[in-house]
Design a protein around this motif. Structure first.
Motif, PDB file in Angstrom:
ATOM      1  N   PHE A  12     -12.606  36.413   9.015  1.00 21.16           N
ATOM      2  CA  PHE A  12     -14.047  36.630   9.113  1.00 21.16           C
ATOM      3  C   PHE A  12     -14.733  35.409   8.528  1.00 21.16           C
ATOM      4  O   PHE A  12     -14.343  34.893   7.479  1.00 21.16           O
ATOM      5  CB  PHE A  12     -14.441  37.888   8.346  1.00 21.16           C
ATOM      6  N   GLY A  13     -15.766  34.930   9.218  1.00 27.73           N
ATOM      7  CA  GLY A  13     -16.367  33.660   8.849  1.00 27.73           C
ATOM      8  C   GLY A  13     -16.787  33.553   7.393  1.00 27.73           C
ATOM      9  O   GLY A  13     -16.602  32.510   6.755  1.00 27.73           O
ATOM     10  N   LEU A  14     -17.347  34.646   6.830  1.00 33.51           N
ATOM     11  CA  LEU A  14     -17.797  34.574   5.443  1.00 33.51           C
ATOM     12  C   LEU A  14     -16.656  34.318   4.471  1.00 33.51           C
ATOM     13  O   LEU A  14     -16.874  33.781   3.379  1.00 33.51           O
ATOM     14  CB  LEU A  14     -18.538  35.858   5.053  1.00 33.51           C
ATOM     15  N   ASP A  15     -15.427  34.698   4.855  1.00 30.97           N
ATOM     16  CA  ASP A  15     -14.282  34.462   3.976  1.00 30.97           C
ATOM     17  C   ASP A  15     -13.923  32.986   3.882  1.00 30.97           C
ATOM     18  O   ASP A  15     -13.166  32.580   2.995  1.00 30.97           O
ATOM     19  CB  ASP A  15     -13.075  35.257   4.474  1.00 30.97           C
ATOM     20  N   VAL A  16     -14.462  32.182   4.792  1.00 31.48           N
ATOM     21  CA  VAL A  16     -14.212  30.740   4.734  1.00 31.48           C
ATOM     22  C   VAL A  16     -14.981  30.099   3.578  1.00 31.48           C
ATOM     23  O   VAL A  16     -14.509  29.150   2.957  1.00 31.48           O
ATOM     24  CB  VAL A  16     -14.634  30.078   6.075  1.00 31.48           C
ATOM     25  N   ILE A  17     -16.156  30.639   3.259  1.00 28.59           N
ATOM     26  CA  ILE A  17     -17.031  29.998   2.274  1.00 28.59           C
ATOM     27  C   ILE A  17     -16.407  29.926   0.886  1.00 28.59           C
ATOM     28  O   ILE A  17     -16.374  28.846   0.279  1.00 28.59           O
ATOM     29  CB  ILE A  17     -18.404  30.695   2.248  1.00 28.59           C
ATOM     30  N   ASP A  59     -24.487  44.477   6.288  1.00 26.34           N
ATOM     31  CA  ASP A  59     -23.485  44.004   5.331  1.00 26.34           C
ATOM     32  C   ASP A  59     -23.176  42.530   5.536  1.00 26.34           C
ATOM     33  O   ASP A  59     -22.959  41.788   4.571  1.00 26.34           O
ATOM     34  CB  ASP A  59     -22.186  44.810   5.462  1.00 26.34           C
ATOM     35  N   ALA A  60     -23.161  42.092   6.793  1.00 27.34           N
ATOM     36  CA  ALA A  60     -22.892  40.682   7.073  1.00 27.34           C
ATOM     37  C   ALA A  60     -24.030  39.810   6.550  1.00 27.34           C
ATOM     38  O   ALA A  60     -23.796  38.752   5.951  1.00 27.34           O
ATOM     39  CB  ALA A  60     -22.704  40.465   8.576  1.00 27.34           C
ATOM     40  N   ALA A 105     -23.763  37.131   3.560  1.00 23.75           N
ATOM     41  CA  ALA A 105     -24.135  35.736   3.740  1.00 23.75           C
ATOM     42  C   ALA A 105     -25.075  35.270   2.637  1.00 23.75           C
ATOM     43  O   ALA A 105     -24.936  34.165   2.099  1.00 23.75           O
ATOM     44  CB  ALA A 105     -24.795  35.552   5.114  1.00 23.75           C
ATOM     45  N   VAL A 106     -26.036  36.125   2.265  1.00 21.87           N
ATOM     46  CA  VAL A 106     -26.959  35.780   1.182  1.00 21.87           C
ATOM     47  C   VAL A 106     -26.199  35.612  -0.127  1.00 21.87           C
ATOM     48  O   VAL A 106     -26.430  34.657  -0.881  1.00 21.87           O
ATOM     49  CB  VAL A 106     -28.053  36.856   1.040  1.00 21.87           C
ATOM     50  N   ARG A 107     -25.281  36.514  -0.411  1.00 26.55           N
ATOM     51  CA  ARG A 107     -24.498  36.416  -1.650  1.00 26.55           C
ATOM     52  C   ARG A 107     -23.667  35.146  -1.698  1.00 26.55           C
ATOM     53  O   ARG A 107     -23.415  34.596  -2.778  1.00 26.55           O
ATOM     54  CB  ARG A 107     -23.599  37.639  -1.810  1.00 26.55           C
ATOM     55  N   HIS A 108     -23.232  34.674  -0.530  1.00 31.93           N
ATOM     56  CA  HIS A 108     -22.434  33.451  -0.484  1.00 31.93           C
ATOM     57  C   HIS A 108     -23.296  32.194  -0.463  1.00 31.93           C
ATOM     58  O   HIS A 108     -22.761  31.090  -0.379  1.00 31.93           O
ATOM     59  CB  HIS A 108     -21.521  33.473   0.740  1.00 31.93           C
ATOM     60  N   GLY A 109     -24.609  32.357  -0.494  1.00 35.58           N
ATOM     61  CA  GLY A 109     -25.488  31.201  -0.626  1.00 35.58           C
ATOM     62  C   GLY A 109     -25.721  30.409   0.648  1.00 35.58           C
ATOM     63  O   GLY A 109     -25.964  29.200   0.575  1.00 35.58           O
TER      64      GLY A 109
END
Length: 278
Positions: free
Chosen positions: A101-106, A128-129, A133-137
């Protein structure tokens, strides 16, 4: 042209500099205050598992100065390797990748010591996505499908904020507050105008929107304000991006649907100052 989503076995590659024939590079805009072509380039890595979609995104990005695409990746692992090799300033990240999942790349990027910014470009509409994304900045979140103007406004806004952060000198709390105000504007507030857009023209377009009986197309706005249709469309899309106008589609007998705009909130006053102007 509208960017969509899909799947493919695309691999990470250094992107060629030419633009696809079906998406020719724009001629230089002559709007006063536009980001100069001598500005330091901002390197972009495009991450999307559909190679045709990635090609469209690359073409879109390279129509906006001073951005340039340094590479393309089709999976999360390829994105990590490409960031390590190419060191982009900004990653346009799809979320529905074939391996992760893309967010796991960050967090893996941060764990490897990479401080590149990330802009999500995805069809993922789940709350949730977006929260993740917001939490990951991430610096922005753009939903597919979208058109060139949707991306251009966001890239230009990012370039302004990036320049503000790179040039920030902190001597007091007021300096810190100014930087944070640009990095995370409160909900409902409009950011400074992107470079190349003027307060006077923005006020003309806003007035046309306010006075419209119902919705307004870019062509109708141009006729009422005396500016070009392209310029009218750009300002209307800007108001849509900052939440001050809503967009609906009107379908005709043939051809692409017409985008129509309706005013929905105040934009006047200090919020219309061009970014960077005191």
């Amino acid at each position: 042209m509208t960017a969509t989503s899909g799947t493919s076995d695309a691999t990470a590659t250094a992107a060629p500099r030419e633009t696809p024939r079906e998406t020719p590079r724009e001629t230089p805009r002559e709007t006063p205050g536009e980001t100069p072509r001598t500005a330091a380039p901002i390197g972009v890595l495009v991450v999307d598992d559909d190679f045709m979609v990635a090609r469209v995104h690359r073409a879109f990005v390279e129509r906006v100065e001073p951005f340039r695409v340094v590479g393309v990746a089709g999976t999360g692992e390829q994105a990590l390797a490409a960031v390590e090799e190419l060191r982009p300033d900004l990653v346009l990240l799809d979320l529905y990748l074939p391996d992760v999942f893309g967010l796991d790349v960050i967090p893996r990027l941060r764990g490897a010591g990479h401080d590149c910014d990330v802009m999500v470009i995805s069809a993922a509409r789940e709350a949730d996505a977006v929260r993740g994304a917001v939490r990951h900045g991430v610096v922005d979140y753009l939903l597919k499908p979208f058109e060139f103007e949707d991306l251009r406004v966001r890239l230009e806004r990012y370039a302004v904020q990036r320049g503000r952060l790179l040039g920030a000198v902190v001597r007091s709390q007021a300096d810190v507050d100014r930087v944070l105000a640009g990095a995370a504007a409160p909900a409902g507030s409009a950011p400074g105008l992107p470079k190349g857009m003027s307060v006077e023209t923005a006020e003309l377009v806003e007035r046309a929107l306010r006075e419209a009986d119902g919705t307004l197309s870019a062509s109708e706005c141009a006729a009422r304000t005396g500016i070009s249709r392209v310029s009218a469309r750009r300002y209307l899309e800007y108001f849509h991006t900052v939440g001050s106008a809503e967009v609906s589609l009107r379908y005709g007998v043939a051809g692409r649907p017409e985008r129509r705009y309706r005013f929905r909130g105040a934009v006047t006053g200090p919020a219309l100052r061009p970014a960077g102007r005191p």
